[in-house]
Design a protein around this motif. Structure first.
Motif, PDB file in Angstrom:
ATOM      1  N   PHE A  92      18.042  -8.626   4.496  1.00 27.93           N
ATOM      2  CA  PHE A  92      17.067  -9.559   5.040  1.00 27.93           C
ATOM      3  C   PHE A  92      17.266 -11.007   4.144  1.00 27.93           C
ATOM      4  O   PHE A  92      16.833 -12.062   4.719  1.00 27.93           O
ATOM      5  CB  PHE A  92      15.729  -8.903   4.819  1.00 27.93           C
ATOM      6  CG  PHE A  92      15.439  -7.849   5.942  1.00 27.93           C
ATOM      7  CD1 PHE A  92      15.508  -6.567   5.727  1.00 27.93           C
ATOM      8  CD2 PHE A  92      15.470  -8.225   7.277  1.00 27.93           C
ATOM      9  CE1 PHE A  92      15.407  -5.599   6.575  1.00 27.93           C
ATOM     10  CE2 PHE A  92      15.407  -7.318   8.153  1.00 27.93           C
ATOM     11  CZ  PHE A  92      15.423  -6.000   7.794  1.00 27.93           C
ATOM     12  N   ILE A  93      17.408 -11.023   3.091  1.00 23.45           N
ATOM     13  CA  ILE A  93      17.337 -12.167   2.085  1.00 23.45           C
ATOM     14  C   ILE A  93      18.476 -13.090   2.835  1.00 23.45           C
ATOM     15  O   ILE A  93      18.420 -14.230   3.127  1.00 23.45           O
ATOM     16  CB  ILE A  93      17.712 -11.826   0.669  1.00 23.45           C
ATOM     17  CG1 ILE A  93      16.349 -11.421   0.135  1.00 23.45           C
ATOM     18  CG2 ILE A  93      18.251 -13.067   0.071  1.00 23.45           C
ATOM     19  CD1 ILE A  93      16.485 -10.787  -1.425  1.00 23.45           C
ATOM     20  N   ILE A  94      19.899 -12.394   2.851  1.00 20.84           N
ATOM     21  CA  ILE A  94      21.024 -13.221   3.326  1.00 20.84           C
ATOM     22  C   ILE A  94      20.713 -13.703   4.790  1.00 20.84           C
ATOM     23  O   ILE A  94      21.160 -14.755   4.819  1.00 20.84           O
ATOM     24  CB  ILE A  94      22.251 -12.481   2.977  1.00 20.84           C
ATOM     25  CG1 ILE A  94      22.324 -11.998   1.603  1.00 20.84           C
ATOM     26  CG2 ILE A  94      23.457 -13.458   3.419  1.00 20.84           C
ATOM     27  CD1 ILE A  94      21.981 -13.321   0.552  1.00 20.84           C
ATOM     28  N   GLU A 107      11.848 -11.959   6.701  1.00 21.61           N
ATOM     29  CA  GLU A 107      11.326 -10.686   6.965  1.00 21.61           C
ATOM     30  C   GLU A 107      11.768  -9.719   5.668  1.00 21.61           C
ATOM     31  O   GLU A 107      12.970  -9.952   5.299  1.00 21.61           O
ATOM     32  CB  GLU A 107      11.826  -9.784   8.144  1.00 21.61           C
ATOM     33  CG  GLU A 107      11.072 -10.550   9.407  1.00 21.61           C
ATOM     34  CD  GLU A 107      11.590  -9.644  10.705  1.00 21.61           C
ATOM     35  OE1 GLU A 107      11.776  -8.764  10.412  1.00 21.61           O
ATOM     36  OE2 GLU A 107      11.528 -10.519  11.546  1.00 21.61           O
ATOM     37  N   ILE A 108      10.943  -9.170   5.193  1.00 19.40           N
ATOM     38  CA  ILE A 108      11.263  -7.994   4.052  1.00 19.40           C
ATOM     39  C   ILE A 108      10.828  -6.765   4.398  1.00 19.40           C
ATOM     40  O   ILE A 108       9.777  -6.571   4.633  1.00 19.40           O
ATOM     41  CB  ILE A 108      10.710  -8.663   2.666  1.00 19.40           C
ATOM     42  CG1 ILE A 108      11.183 -10.066   2.268  1.00 19.40           C
ATOM     43  CG2 ILE A 108      11.092  -7.602   1.389  1.00 19.40           C
ATOM     44  CD1 ILE A 108      10.712 -10.619   1.193  1.00 19.40           C
ATOM     45  N   THR A 109      11.792  -5.673   4.086  1.00 16.35           N
ATOM     46  CA  THR A 109      11.115  -4.298   4.147  1.00 16.35           C
ATOM     47  C   THR A 109      11.402  -3.623   2.872  1.00 16.35           C
ATOM     48  O   THR A 109      12.819  -3.641   2.445  1.00 16.35           O
ATOM     49  CB  THR A 109      12.217  -3.664   5.432  1.00 16.35           C
ATOM     50  OG1 THR A 109      11.851  -4.448   6.544  1.00 16.35           O
ATOM     51  CG2 THR A 109      11.862  -2.024   5.479  1.00 16.35           C
ATOM     52  N   SER A 159       6.576 -10.241   7.573  1.00 11.90           N
ATOM     53  CA  SER A 159       7.311 -11.416   7.761  1.00 11.90           C
ATOM     54  C   SER A 159       6.433 -12.461   6.482  1.00 11.90           C
ATOM     55  O   SER A 159       5.178 -12.325   6.765  1.00 11.90           O
ATOM     56  CB  SER A 159       7.044 -12.039   8.920  1.00 11.90           C
ATOM     57  OG  SER A 159       7.758 -13.299   9.154  1.00 11.90           O
ATOM     58  N   TYR A 160       7.221 -13.090   5.610  1.00 13.95           N
ATOM     59  CA  TYR A 160       6.493 -13.818   4.594  1.00 13.95           C
ATOM     60  C   TYR A 160       6.878 -15.135   4.792  1.00 13.95           C
ATOM     61  O   TYR A 160       8.086 -15.486   5.125  1.00 13.95           O
ATOM     62  CB  TYR A 160       6.995 -13.222   3.378  1.00 13.95           C
ATOM     63  CG  TYR A 160       6.440 -11.716   3.175  1.00 13.95           C
ATOM     64  CD1 TYR A 160       5.273 -11.310   2.811  1.00 13.95           C
ATOM     65  CD2 TYR A 160       7.290 -10.856   3.160  1.00 13.95           C
ATOM     66  CE1 TYR A 160       4.675  -9.989   2.742  1.00 13.95           C
ATOM     67  CE2 TYR A 160       6.805  -9.344   3.135  1.00 13.95           C
ATOM     68  CZ  TYR A 160       5.496  -9.253   2.691  1.00 13.95           C
ATOM     69  OH  TYR A 160       5.058  -7.878   2.719  1.00 13.95           O
ATOM     70  N   SER A 161       6.195 -16.078   4.296  1.00 11.26           N
ATOM     71  CA  SER A 161       6.673 -17.556   3.816  1.00 11.26           C
ATOM     72  C   SER A 161       7.602 -17.246   2.779  1.00 11.26           C
ATOM     73  O   SER A 161       7.630 -16.422   1.887  1.00 11.26           O
ATOM     74  CB  SER A 161       5.661 -18.402   3.613  1.00 11.26           C
ATOM     75  OG  SER A 161       4.966 -17.800   2.251  1.00 11.26           O
TER      76      SER A 161
END
Length: 94
Positions: A11-13, A46-48, A55-57
């Motif tokens: 999700f980061i990449i 999006e982070i899980t 979903s985050y800023s």
């Protein structure tokens, strides 16, 4: 916790639109440097994680990553797959 790191990396990449070095990100993960990791975030990401999925800023995602990193130390990371899709780069690993 080890099984969640591939999701975090994915999700980061996947939310990044710049040419990146996965080595820099992996080193930042190992040292818990959420500020360095956040450089590669898009405006929304999006982070899980086991306790959070949303979903985050960019700035909020950095705080979520910092909290996660302070509770879960990375002991190693091996890239299993790298690819690009629609100007985004991502890797999957353990």
């Amino acid at each position: 916790m080890k099984r969640y790191f591939p999701l975090l990396i994915l999700f980061i990449i996947a939310s990044s639109f710049v040419t990146i070095s996965f080595t820099q990100i992996i080193n930042a993960l190992k040292t818990g440097d959420s500020k360095e990791i956040a450089k590669y975030f898009d405006n929304n990401i999006e982070i899980t994680l086991p306790s959070k999925s949303n979903s985050y800023s960019k700035s909020h995602a950095e705080l979520v990553g910092k909290e996660f990193g302070s509770n879960n130390q990375v002991k190693g990371f091996e890239i299993l797959h790298e690819s690009e899709n629609s100007n985004s780069q991502y890797c999957i690993g353990n």
